[in-house]
Design a protein around this motif. Sequence first.
Motif, PDB file in Angstrom:
ATOM      1  N   LEU A  77       0.850  -1.182   0.000  1.00  0.00           N
ATOM      2  CA  LEU A  77       0.000   0.000   0.000  1.00  0.00           C
ATOM      3  C   LEU A  77       0.889   1.235   0.000  1.00  0.00           C
ATOM      4  CD1 LEU A  77      -2.801   1.365   0.413  1.00  0.00           C
ATOM      5  CD2 LEU A  77      -2.375   1.183   2.836  1.00  0.00           C
ATOM      6  N   LEU A  78       0.772   2.013  -1.061  1.00  0.00           N
ATOM      7  CA  LEU A  78       1.559   3.238  -1.175  1.00  0.00           C
ATOM      8  C   LEU A  78       0.627   4.406  -1.475  1.00  0.00           C
ATOM      9  CD1 LEU A  78       4.453   1.979  -3.490  1.00  0.00           C
ATOM     10  CD2 LEU A  78       4.618   2.441  -1.057  1.00  0.00           C
ATOM     11  N   SER A  79       1.029   5.573  -1.050  1.00  0.00           N
ATOM     12  CA  SER A  79       0.282   6.777  -1.425  1.00  0.00           C
ATOM     13  C   SER A  79       0.749   7.187  -2.820  1.00  0.00           C
ATOM     14  CB  SER A  79       0.542   7.908  -0.433  1.00  0.00           C
ATOM     15  OG  SER A  79       1.873   8.364  -0.563  1.00  0.00           O
ATOM     16  N   LEU A  80      -0.032   8.020  -3.491  1.00  0.00           N
ATOM     17  CA  LEU A  80       0.384   8.520  -4.797  1.00  0.00           C
ATOM     18  C   LEU A  80       1.698   9.285  -4.667  1.00  0.00           C
ATOM     19  CD1 LEU A  80      -0.141   8.791  -7.795  1.00  0.00           C
ATOM     20  CD2 LEU A  80      -1.525  10.810  -7.311  1.00  0.00           C
ATOM     21  N   ALA A  81       1.894  10.001  -3.566  1.00  0.00           N
ATOM     22  CA  ALA A  81       3.148  10.734  -3.347  1.00  0.00           C
ATOM     23  C   ALA A  81       4.335   9.768  -3.256  1.00  0.00           C
ATOM     24  CB  ALA A  81       3.053  11.580  -2.080  1.00  0.00           C
ATOM     25  N   GLU A  82       4.147   8.622  -2.592  1.00  0.00           N
ATOM     26  CA  GLU A  82       5.223   7.630  -2.492  1.00  0.00           C
ATOM     27  C   GLU A  82       5.509   6.993  -3.854  1.00  0.00           C
ATOM     28  OE1 GLU A  82       4.809   5.922   2.022  1.00  0.00           O
ATOM     29  OE2 GLU A  82       3.180   5.490   0.609  1.00  0.00           O
ATOM     30  N   VAL A  83       4.461   6.701  -4.603  1.00  0.00           N
ATOM     31  CA  VAL A  83       4.634   6.140  -5.944  1.00  0.00           C
ATOM     32  C   VAL A  83       5.389   7.135  -6.812  1.00  0.00           C
ATOM     33  CG1 VAL A  83       3.401   5.462  -8.057  1.00  0.00           C
ATOM     34  CG2 VAL A  83       2.622   4.618  -5.825  1.00  0.00           C
ATOM     35  N   ARG A  84       5.043   8.389  -6.685  1.00  0.00           N
ATOM     36  CA  ARG A  84       5.715   9.441  -7.454  1.00  0.00           C
ATOM     37  C   ARG A  84       7.205   9.476  -7.108  1.00  0.00           C
ATOM     38  NH1 ARG A  84       6.472  15.175  -8.250  1.00  0.00           N
ATOM     39  NH2 ARG A  84       5.823  15.602 -10.379  1.00  0.00           N
ATOM     40  N   ASN A 143      -3.031   4.793  -2.723  1.00  0.00           N
ATOM     41  CA  ASN A 143      -4.023   5.445  -1.867  1.00  0.00           C
ATOM     42  C   ASN A 143      -5.116   4.451  -1.454  1.00  0.00           C
ATOM     43  OD1 ASN A 143      -2.600   7.836  -2.176  1.00  0.00           O
ATOM     44  ND2 ASN A 143      -3.947   8.632  -3.752  1.00  0.00           N
ATOM     45  N   GLY A 144      -4.731   3.192  -1.287  1.00  0.00           N
ATOM     46  CA  GLY A 144      -5.670   2.159  -0.856  1.00  0.00           C
ATOM     47  C   GLY A 144      -6.553   1.616  -1.959  1.00  0.00           C
ATOM     48  N   MET A 145      -6.340   2.017  -3.203  1.00  0.00           N
ATOM     49  CA  MET A 145      -7.206   1.598  -4.296  1.00  0.00           C
ATOM     50  C   MET A 145      -6.450   0.766  -5.322  1.00  0.00           C
ATOM     51  SD  MET A 145      -9.233   5.098  -4.854  1.00  0.00           S
ATOM     52  CE  MET A 145      -8.610   6.208  -3.614  1.00  0.00           C
ATOM     53  N   LEU A 146      -7.198  -0.086  -6.010  1.00  0.00           N
ATOM     54  CA  LEU A 146      -6.664  -0.900  -7.095  1.00  0.00           C
ATOM     55  C   LEU A 146      -7.207  -0.380  -8.421  1.00  0.00           C
ATOM     56  CD1 LEU A 146      -7.064  -4.456  -5.525  1.00  0.00           C
ATOM     57  CD2 LEU A 146      -4.909  -3.326  -6.118  1.00  0.00           C
ATOM     58  N   PRO A 147      -6.535  -0.740  -9.530  1.00  0.00           N
ATOM     59  CA  PRO A 147      -7.083  -0.356 -10.830  1.00  0.00           C
ATOM     60  C   PRO A 147      -8.542  -0.828 -10.945  1.00  0.00           C
ATOM     61  CG  PRO A 147      -4.936  -1.358 -11.094  1.00  0.00           C
ATOM     62  CD  PRO A 147      -5.318  -1.522  -9.652  1.00  0.00           C
ATOM     63  N   GLY A 148      -9.355  -0.022 -11.547  1.00  0.00           N
ATOM     64  CA  GLY A 148     -10.773  -0.336 -11.648  1.00  0.00           C
ATOM     65  C   GLY A 148     -11.594   0.435 -10.627  1.00  0.00           C
ATOM     66  N   ASP A 149     -10.965   0.789  -9.485  1.00  0.00           N
ATOM     67  CA  ASP A 149     -11.672   1.634  -8.506  1.00  0.00           C
ATOM     68  C   ASP A 149     -11.847   3.013  -9.144  1.00  0.00           C
ATOM     69  OD1 ASP A 149     -11.731  -0.371  -6.575  1.00  0.00           O
ATOM     70  OD2 ASP A 149      -9.884   0.315  -5.596  1.00  0.00           O
ATOM     71  N   PRO A 150     -13.015   3.625  -8.957  1.00  0.00           N
ATOM     72  CA  PRO A 150     -13.283   4.919  -9.617  1.00  0.00           C
ATOM     73  C   PRO A 150     -12.270   6.013  -9.278  1.00  0.00           C
ATOM     74  CG  PRO A 150     -15.256   4.098  -8.517  1.00  0.00           C
ATOM     75  CD  PRO A 150     -14.140   3.167  -8.177  1.00  0.00           C
ATOM     76  N   GLU A 151     -11.650   5.957  -8.120  1.00  0.00           N
ATOM     77  CA  GLU A 151     -10.713   7.009  -7.724  1.00  0.00           C
ATOM     78  C   GLU A 151      -9.248   6.610  -7.852  1.00  0.00           C
ATOM     79  OE1 GLU A 151     -11.751   9.645  -4.843  1.00  0.00           O
ATOM     80  OE2 GLU A 151     -13.877   9.383  -5.171  1.00  0.00           O
ATOM     81  N   TYR A 152      -8.987   5.493  -8.547  1.00  0.00           N
ATOM     82  CA  TYR A 152      -7.602   5.072  -8.766  1.00  0.00           C
ATOM     83  C   TYR A 152      -6.859   6.175  -9.532  1.00  0.00           C
ATOM     84  CZ  TYR A 152      -3.692   1.925  -9.664  1.00  0.00           C
ATOM     85  OH  TYR A 152      -2.447   1.341  -9.698  1.00  0.00           O
ATOM     86  N   PRO A 153      -5.707   6.633  -9.027  1.00  0.00           N
ATOM     87  CA  PRO A 153      -5.073   7.830  -9.587  1.00  0.00           C
ATOM     88  C   PRO A 153      -4.396   7.661 -10.949  1.00  0.00           C
ATOM     89  CG  PRO A 153      -3.811   7.030  -7.726  1.00  0.00           C
ATOM     90  CD  PRO A 153      -5.054   6.185  -7.804  1.00  0.00           C
ATOM     91  N   LEU A 154      -4.019   6.437 -11.313  1.00  0.00           N
ATOM     92  CA  LEU A 154      -3.325   6.248 -12.592  1.00  0.00           C
ATOM     93  C   LEU A 154      -4.302   5.782 -13.655  1.00  0.00           C
ATOM     94  CD1 LEU A 154      -0.032   4.543 -11.401  1.00  0.00           C
ATOM     95  CD2 LEU A 154      -0.466   6.954 -11.817  1.00  0.00           C
ATOM     96  N   ARG A 155      -4.833   6.711 -14.404  1.00  0.00           N
ATOM     97  CA  ARG A 155      -5.823   6.381 -15.444  1.00  0.00           C
ATOM     98  C   ARG A 155      -5.398   6.951 -16.759  1.00  0.00           C
ATOM     99  NH1 ARG A 155     -11.338   6.074 -14.374  1.00  0.00           N
ATOM    100  NH2 ARG A 155     -11.417   4.461 -12.869  1.00  0.00           N
TER     101      ARG A 155
END
Length: 118
Positions: free
Chosen positions: A1-8, A106-118
């Motif tokens: 589990l990583l935040s978008l900031a950590e992934v960045r 951010n606790g989400m997987l691809p397919g979740d509506p709020e997944y940040p990498l789209r």
Amino acid sequence: LLSLAEVRKVLMGDRQNWTGNMRVTLLVRAPTSHERDVLLKTIYRMTEPEYRQYWISRVFRAESSTGPKIVYSNSMSDELLLAIPGSVAIIDAKEVPKGLKVLRINGMLPGDPEYPLR
């Protein structure tokens, strides 16, 4: 589990090791791929020339030992992800083979509506 900031931080080369000193190896699709466009728009917030200059500068200043490895297909990414411990890539969620770990952002997987990498 990583935040978008950590992934960045990982994808920008600011975090070069995972826990336990396992080296991060970035696998990035070649220019004009959808995955690379998402990466440039969402993570780097740069154009293609700015992205190239960013990595040239990081390596020149010895902030990173190498830039990302370029991959030419999602299947090539898959093979390298399995072969290189600590590697990370952006792959279309529909093309992730069984056995590869998908990072929650951010606790989400691809397919979740709020997944940040789209």
